[in-house]
Design a protein around this motif. Sequence first.
Motif, PDB file in Angstrom:
ATOM      1  N   ALA A  27       0.857  -1.187   0.000  1.00 14.91           N
ATOM      2  CA  ALA A  27       0.000   0.000   0.000  1.00 14.91           C
ATOM      3  C   ALA A  27       0.887   1.230   0.000  1.00 14.91           C
ATOM      4  CB  ALA A  27      -0.916  -0.002   1.217  1.00 14.91           C
ATOM      5  N   LEU A  58      -3.197   1.306  -4.003  1.00 15.63           N
ATOM      6  CA  LEU A  58      -3.546   0.347  -2.964  1.00 15.63           C
ATOM      7  C   LEU A  58      -3.908  -1.005  -3.568  1.00 15.63           C
ATOM      8  CD1 LEU A  58      -5.847   2.704  -0.858  1.00 15.63           C
ATOM      9  CD2 LEU A  58      -3.401   2.294  -0.557  1.00 15.63           C
ATOM     10  N   HIS A  62      -8.058   0.572   2.153  1.00 15.94           N
ATOM     11  CA  HIS A  62      -7.412   1.104   3.343  1.00 15.94           C
ATOM     12  C   HIS A  62      -8.224   2.276   3.879  1.00 15.94           C
ATOM     13  CE1 HIS A  62      -3.984  -1.404   2.381  1.00 15.94           C
ATOM     14  NE2 HIS A  62      -3.359  -0.988   3.465  1.00 15.94           N
ATOM     15  N   THR A 116      -9.346   0.056  -3.704  1.00 16.20           N
ATOM     16  CA  THR A 116      -8.134  -0.463  -4.320  1.00 16.20           C
ATOM     17  C   THR A 116      -7.839   0.287  -5.623  1.00 16.20           C
ATOM     18  OG1 THR A 116      -9.410  -2.159  -5.477  1.00 16.20           O
ATOM     19  CG2 THR A 116      -8.487  -2.743  -3.347  1.00 16.20           C
ATOM     20  N   LEU A 137      -2.456   6.012   7.380  1.00 17.76           N
ATOM     21  CA  LEU A 137      -3.077   5.062   6.456  1.00 17.76           C
ATOM     22  C   LEU A 137      -3.030   3.697   7.115  1.00 17.76           C
ATOM     23  CD1 LEU A 137      -4.263   4.806   3.523  1.00 17.76           C
ATOM     24  CD2 LEU A 137      -1.996   3.984   2.864  1.00 17.76           C
ATOM     25  N   SER A 138      -4.200   3.097   7.337  1.00 22.69           N
ATOM     26  CA  SER A 138      -4.285   1.816   8.030  1.00 22.69           C
ATOM     27  C   SER A 138      -5.136   0.847   7.235  1.00 22.69           C
ATOM     28  CB  SER A 138      -4.888   1.987   9.434  1.00 22.69           C
ATOM     29  OG  SER A 138      -4.163   2.933  10.194  1.00 22.69           O
ATOM     30  N   SER A 139      -4.828  -0.433   7.389  1.00 26.59           N
ATOM     31  CA  SER A 139      -5.708  -1.442   6.816  1.00 26.59           C
ATOM     32  C   SER A 139      -7.039  -1.406   7.560  1.00 26.59           C
ATOM     33  CB  SER A 139      -5.074  -2.830   6.912  1.00 26.59           C
ATOM     34  OG  SER A 139      -4.957  -3.220   8.272  1.00 26.59           O
TER      35      SER A 139
END
Length: 211
Positions: A27, A58, A62, A116, A137-139
């Motif tokens: 990512a 991505l 995310h 995505t 930025l996080s999953s």
Amino acid sequence: MCDLNARWSVKLLIAALCVLVCECVYASCVITSPLNSKVGTPIPMVKGDQRLTLHCDLAQPHIFHFPRNFVNKAMLYRLEADVSITGAFETQSSAAPTLTLPIELPSARHAYMLPTGAASYYLDIEAQYGRALYPSLSSVPEFYAFNTIHTLTLSAFAGFCFALAIYVGVLGNSMRSFGFYSYSSYVASAATFFLLQEGIFYTLLPNVRSK
């Protein structure tokens, strides 16, 4: 000796597979304006309105998020290029791109679901005063785990404060002491301030929006 070499070969193979898996879920999200830096780097803000430009690539959805504490208003727009099809050819229009809104999530932080693929974004921010912004930025699982822990921690703290305020108020009523009333009001005000400062109401009341 051969067994030792074989074991190291297996470990190296496993490490290579892990690197390959990490690359598959890679990512990337970069802030290209006003500074060219990765998301996670502090971005200096000035008082008033300003615009940041992001480009993200991505492999999985995310969450892009940042604190609300000094941000009056924030809007994230995805740039959709105007594309026209002529016969078998696809051409990109030179006109201004169409701006669409990503999904904003109910959270104590400003949080947006990014799909995505590769895309560019405009982030318009109205800041109360100049200070550094710390975007992240996080999953999706990481963000919801963080958001849940944050909400539960603040809710427990606020519950304790309001329970203490009620207890002190009842105690002051029984003792006919106005000092207890003042302390009860102080504790309740402090709890309310922390709830507002941390944006917990945006999690509990998702229909509330920044002005």
